[in-house]
Design a protein around this motif. Structure first.
Motif, PDB file in Angstrom:
ATOM      1  N   VAL A 147       0.849  -1.190   0.000  1.00 28.19           N
ATOM      2  CA  VAL A 147       0.000   0.000   0.000  1.00 28.19           C
ATOM      3  C   VAL A 147       0.888   1.245   0.000  1.00 28.19           C
ATOM      4  CG1 VAL A 147      -1.630   1.372   1.367  1.00 28.19           C
ATOM      5  CG2 VAL A 147      -1.986  -1.085   1.127  1.00 28.19           C
ATOM      6  N   PHE A 148       0.482   2.238  -0.785  1.00 24.58           N
ATOM      7  CA  PHE A 148       1.171   3.527  -0.729  1.00 24.58           C
ATOM      8  C   PHE A 148       0.619   4.311   0.449  1.00 24.58           C
ATOM      9  CE2 PHE A 148       1.359   8.085  -2.148  1.00 24.58           C
ATOM     10  CZ  PHE A 148       2.713   8.227  -1.889  1.00 24.58           C
ATOM     11  N   ILE A 149       1.481   4.692   1.366  1.00 25.84           N
ATOM     12  CA  ILE A 149       1.070   5.469   2.532  1.00 25.84           C
ATOM     13  C   ILE A 149       1.444   6.924   2.303  1.00 25.84           C
ATOM     14  CG2 ILE A 149       3.209   5.011   3.822  1.00 25.84           C
ATOM     15  CD1 ILE A 149       1.390   4.888   6.352  1.00 25.84           C
ATOM     16  N   HIS A 150       0.453   7.802   2.415  1.00 23.92           N
ATOM     17  CA  HIS A 150       0.623   9.219   2.130  1.00 23.92           C
ATOM     18  C   HIS A 150       0.530  10.063   3.399  1.00 23.92           C
ATOM     19  CE1 HIS A 150      -0.455  13.133   0.061  1.00 23.92           C
ATOM     20  NE2 HIS A 150       0.552  12.709  -0.672  1.00 23.92           N
ATOM     21  N   ARG A 199       0.801  -0.229  11.815  1.00 20.30           N
ATOM     22  CA  ARG A 199       1.977  -1.064  12.084  1.00 20.30           C
ATOM     23  C   ARG A 199       1.641  -2.546  11.974  1.00 20.30           C
ATOM     24  NH1 ARG A 199       4.788  -0.934  17.903  1.00 20.30           N
ATOM     25  NH2 ARG A 199       3.142  -2.442  18.255  1.00 20.30           N
ATOM     26  N   ASN A 200       0.430  -2.917  12.416  1.00 18.62           N
ATOM     27  CA  ASN A 200       0.003  -4.312  12.317  1.00 18.62           C
ATOM     28  C   ASN A 200      -0.196  -4.758  10.872  1.00 18.62           C
ATOM     29  OD1 ASN A 200       0.015  -4.556  15.101  1.00 18.62           O
ATOM     30  ND2 ASN A 200      -2.166  -4.102  15.326  1.00 18.62           N
ATOM     31  N   ARG A 201      -0.377  -3.791   9.980  1.00 21.16           N
ATOM     32  CA  ARG A 201      -0.558  -4.096   8.557  1.00 21.16           C
ATOM     33  C   ARG A 201       0.754  -3.942   7.780  1.00 21.16           C
ATOM     34  NH1 ARG A 201      -5.193  -0.524   9.454  1.00 21.16           N
ATOM     35  NH2 ARG A 201      -7.077  -1.779   9.706  1.00 21.16           N
ATOM     36  N   SER A 202       1.848  -3.832   8.502  1.00 17.65           N
ATOM     37  CA  SER A 202       3.141  -3.547   7.871  1.00 17.65           C
ATOM     38  C   SER A 202       4.139  -4.664   8.130  1.00 17.65           C
ATOM     39  CB  SER A 202       3.707  -2.225   8.405  1.00 17.65           C
ATOM     40  OG  SER A 202       2.817  -1.160   8.203  1.00 17.65           O
ATOM     41  N   ASN A 203       5.151  -4.727   7.292  1.00 17.36           N
ATOM     42  CA  ASN A 203       6.273  -5.651   7.483  1.00 17.36           C
ATOM     43  C   ASN A 203       7.440  -4.901   8.113  1.00 17.36           C
ATOM     44  OD1 ASN A 203       5.034  -7.926   6.192  1.00 17.36           O
ATOM     45  ND2 ASN A 203       5.487  -6.989   4.195  1.00 17.36           N
ATOM     46  N   GLU A 204       7.958  -5.437   9.214  1.00 18.43           N
ATOM     47  CA  GLU A 204       9.113  -4.803   9.841  1.00 18.43           C
ATOM     48  C   GLU A 204      10.380  -5.175   9.074  1.00 18.43           C
ATOM     49  OE1 GLU A 204      11.321  -4.126  14.155  1.00 18.43           O
ATOM     50  OE2 GLU A 204       9.638  -5.531  14.007  1.00 18.43           O
ATOM     51  N   ILE A 205      11.238  -4.189   8.867  1.00 16.38           N
ATOM     52  CA  ILE A 205      12.521  -4.407   8.204  1.00 16.38           C
ATOM     53  C   ILE A 205      13.548  -4.742   9.285  1.00 16.38           C
ATOM     54  CG2 ILE A 205      14.266  -3.436   6.682  1.00 16.38           C
ATOM     55  CD1 ILE A 205      11.491  -3.763   5.415  1.00 16.38           C
ATOM     56  N   LEU A 206      14.119  -5.918   9.208  1.00 16.10           N
ATOM     57  CA  LEU A 206      15.118  -6.358  10.186  1.00 16.10           C
ATOM     58  C   LEU A 206      16.513  -6.218   9.591  1.00 16.10           C
ATOM     59  CD1 LEU A 206      13.272  -9.538  11.486  1.00 16.10           C
ATOM     60  CD2 LEU A 206      13.276  -7.245  12.491  1.00 16.10           C
TER      61      LEU A 206
END
Length: 220
Positions: A147-150, A199-206
């Motif tokens: 998703v594009f977050i604006h 945040r729950n709909r996002s992937n964390e970058i490790l």
């Protein structure tokens, strides 16, 4: 939109005297663009009362000092517990980068949500170029899934927030006409709730996984 489908943004409903700040910006911009003043009537609802504090701040090439940039810098340095940022573009000038690193090193939980689906490829690559240095210092970065977050939101210690047009990049801070609302009241609770939902709909970058990205991506 046809290109992005659903995208994520954040807007505000402003009532009462808080409208005056927005109206003043509109009138100034109208005069800047047309050389005339529009006919308006005062329709501010004086009887609305909401405990807390609200302020509209603007900056741009017509200002000698970059007011919003200074306020953001002060907000970051004042954080004691948490910093939450949502931005479509993350291009950090040295002082902003250092402020976020210092906050993370001092124990402040710094979380940043950026798009998982970019609108500008090179801006997204530039955003990713900061992942290493931020992750190394403990900043947590999330990409909103497909998703594009604006949204242009910053929340400090879950009680002070900025919502407006300001991207986290030098163009917004130094060149563009921008405006943001600085809020300190119960409505910040909704912004915090929305941040956690995003945040729950996002992937964390490790960091370990990020460093395994293909060499071609690193070169880009």
């Amino acid at each position: 939109s046809n290109r992005f489908g659903f995208w994520r943004d954040t807007h505000l409903l402003v009532e009462g005297k808080g409208v005056i700040g927005l109206k003043n910006i509109f009138l100034k911009d109208w005069y800047y663009a047309t050389g005339t003043w529009p006919e308006t009537e005062e329709e501010v609802q004086e009887d609305i009362y909401h405990p807390g504090e609200f302020m509209v701040v603007e900056s741009g090439p017509d200002y000698e000092n970059m007011i919003i940039k200074d306020i953001y810098f002060k907000m970051i340095n004042s954080a004691k517990r948490t910093i939450k940022i949502q931005t479509p573009y993350l291009i950090l000038e040295p002082e902003m980068l250092q402020a976020l690193k210092n906050a993370a090193k001092s124990g402040v939980i710094v979380e940043i949500i950026v798009p998982g689906k970019p609108d500008k490829v090179f801006m997204n690559l530039a955003t990713k170029s900061y992942y290493d240095v931020l992750l190394e210092t403990g900043v947590r970065i999330y990409e909103y899934k497909n998703v594009f977050i604006h949204s242009k939101v910053m929340i400090i210690d879950d009680y002070l927030a900025s919502v407006g047009t300001v991207n986290f990049d030098p163009r917004s801070f130094n060149l563009n006409f921008e405006a943001t609302a600085i809020i300190r009241d119960s409505s910040v609770d909704q912004l915090v709730y929305d941040f956690y939902e995003d945040r729950n709909r996002s992937n964390e970058i490790l960091l370990n996984e990020w460093r395994k990205r293909p060499i071609f991506v690193k070169i880009l």
